[in-house]
Scaffold this active site. Structure first.
Site, PDB file in Angstrom:
ATOM      1  CG  ASN A   1      -1.736   1.241   1.370  1.00 60.48           C
ATOM      2  OD1 ASN A   1      -1.829   2.028   0.435  1.00 60.48           O
ATOM      3  ND2 ASN A   1      -2.351   1.431   2.534  1.00 60.48           N
TER       4      ASN A   1
ATOM      5  CE  LYS B   1       0.125   3.426   4.808  1.00 55.94           C
ATOM      6  NZ  LYS B   1      -0.078   3.583   6.225  1.00 55.94           N
TER       7      LYS B   1
ATOM      8  CG  HIS C   1      -6.016   1.800   5.012  1.00 55.13           C
ATOM      9  ND1 HIS C   1      -5.599   2.712   5.946  1.00 55.13           N
ATOM     10  CD2 HIS C   1      -4.972   0.960   4.797  1.00 55.13           C
ATOM     11  CE1 HIS C   1      -4.339   2.431   6.279  1.00 55.13           C
ATOM     12  NE2 HIS C   1      -3.941   1.377   5.599  1.00 55.13           N
TER      13      HIS C   1
ATOM     14  CD  GLU D   1      -3.124   5.448   6.686  1.00 58.32           C
ATOM     15  OE1 GLU D   1      -3.122   5.547   5.442  1.00 58.32           O
ATOM     16  OE2 GLU D   1      -2.170   4.988   7.339  1.00 58.32           O
TER      17      GLU D   1
ATOM     18  CD  GLU E   1      -3.744  -2.676   7.102  1.00 56.29           C
ATOM     19  OE1 GLU E   1      -2.666  -2.973   6.593  1.00 56.29           O
ATOM     20  OE2 GLU E   1      -4.298  -1.573   6.934  1.00 56.29           O
TER      21      GLU E   1
ATOM     22  N   GLY F   1       2.035   2.164  10.662  1.00 55.60           N
ATOM     23  CA  GLY F   1       2.955   3.285  10.524  1.00 55.60           C
ATOM     24  C   GLY F   1       3.610   3.689  11.827  1.00 55.60           C
TER      25      GLY F   1
ATOM     26  CB  SER G   1       4.869  -1.762  11.870  1.00 51.99           C
ATOM     27  OG  SER G   1       4.385  -0.441  12.085  1.00 51.99           O
TER      28      SER G   1
ATOM     29  N   GLY H   1       2.663  -1.222   4.226  1.00 50.65           N
ATOM     30  CA  GLY H   1       2.725   0.195   3.903  1.00 50.65           C
ATOM     31  C   GLY H   1       4.165   0.624   3.703  1.00 50.65           C
ATOM     32  N   GLY H   2       4.782   1.171   4.748  1.00 51.23           N
ATOM     33  CA  GLY H   2       6.108   1.764   4.663  1.00 51.23           C
ATOM     34  C   GLY H   2       7.134   0.897   3.949  1.00 51.23           C
TER      35      GLY H   2
HETATM   36  C1  PEP Z   1      -1.000   0.059   5.816  1.00 50.70           C
HETATM   37  O1  PEP Z   1      -1.070   1.244   5.579  1.00 50.70           O
HETATM   38  O2  PEP Z   1      -1.841  -0.703   5.358  1.00 50.70           O
HETATM   39  C2  PEP Z   1       0.125  -0.402   6.646  1.00 50.70           C
HETATM   40  C3  PEP Z   1       0.085  -1.608   7.114  1.00 50.70           C
HETATM   41  O3  PEP Z   1       1.147   0.494   6.860  1.00 50.70           O
HETATM   42  P1  PEP Z   1       2.554   0.186   7.589  1.00 50.70           P
HETATM   43  O4  PEP Z   1       3.072  -1.101   7.029  1.00 50.70           O
HETATM   44  O5  PEP Z   1       3.409   1.359   7.230  1.00 50.70           O
HETATM   45  O6  PEP Z   1       2.278   0.087   9.046  1.00 50.70           O
END
Ligand code: PEP
Length: 257
Positions: A11, A13, A101, A103, A173, A179, A219, A240-241
């Site tokens: 993802n 983002k 999601h 967010e 999640e 994040g 994460s 994500g990251g």
């Molecule tokens: C996400 O945004 O779906 C996510 C899991 O982000 P991160 O891996 O950065 O925590």
């Protein structure tokens, strides 16, 4: 028991302009060994404007990586300024779309009802929804987090029948892990993913629930992915990251092989 094919989905983002997205997709493509796709599914979910250029990179290279969107509107067309329809995503060969999601739920007020409408529209249009659920830290501390997560699952799948549900992916999640660098332990993630599967078996049947992929996200990185992926009810990751770095993303893919 059905052997589920793992899915590693990135993802991105709101990161990467078109040139940056193309460079990242090209790096991922360059490191992606052809036989990976014999063992698992991989997808990246860039911002809307990057979708077509990223798809073009993978198609040009014949790299078996799918592309997904991060959001969609449930109406097919009309006066919905700023929105994108399922048909538009289908037209450029998007295969997945993230819905619900945290967010989007927290920052843009996406409700359970909207998640359900989006999931239904995606299924009708032949795009696989990645339905995100997960609790806040205060919900976890209250102890009622499994009830909360399973209620999100029931709401997201309301009115969706078993064959349609089977095309969907669920991503657990926990908001406190997204994040933040604070990953759920494999046991915490497994507990929630197992509860989601039980909920799916109650909504549908055992075979449908066993066939559906449940991802962990929060994460996840090359330092923790192997232990999370070793859990029986975790069928991959929504990342994500770590998906913004080609080498890290590829390492996670290799851990999932
Ligand atoms: C996400 O945004 O779906 C996510 C899991 O982000 P991160 O891996 O950065 O925590």
């Amino acid at each position: 028991m059905t052997k589920r094919r793992r899915l590693i989905a990135g993802n991105w983002k709101m990161n990467n302009t078109i040139p940056e997205g193309v460079v990242l997709a090209q790096e991922i493509s360059n490191h992606f060994e052809r036989d990976y796709a014999d063992h698992l599914d991989v997808a990246v979910c860039p911002p809307f404007v990057d979708l077509k250029p990223v798809i073009t990179v993978f198609e040009f290279d014949r790299t078996d990586i799918a592309v997904g969107a991060q959001n969609v509107h449930w109406e097919p067309k009309g006066a919905y300024t700023g929105e994108i329809s399922v048909g538009m995503l289908k037209d450029i060969r998007c295969e997945y779309c993230i819905v619900g999601h945290s967010e989007r739920r927290e920052l843009f007020g996406e409700t359970n009802e909207e998640v359900n409408l989006k999931a239904k529209a995606l299924i009708s249009g032949g795009i696989k929804p990645i339905v995100c659920v997960g609790e806040s830290l205060s919900m976890r501390d209250s102890g009622a987090y499994l009830d909360y997560i399973t209620a999100q699952v029931r709401a997201a799948f309301a009115g969706i029948d078993a064959p349609a549900a089977a095309s969907c992916v669920v991503a657990y999640e926990p908001i406190w892990a997204i994040g933040t660098g604070r990953t759920a332990t494999p046991e915490q993630a497994e507990e929630a993913c197992a509860a989601i599967r039980v909920q799916l078996s109650e909504l549908y049947d055992q075979a449908t629930a066993e066939s559906m992929r449940i991802l962990y996200g929060g994460s996840m990185n090359e330092g923790n992915a192997d232990l999370l992926l070793a859990m029986p009810n975790i069928d991959g990751g929504l990342i994500g990251g770590a998906s913004l770095n080609a080498k890290s993303f590829i390492k996670i893919i290799e851990m999932a092989l």
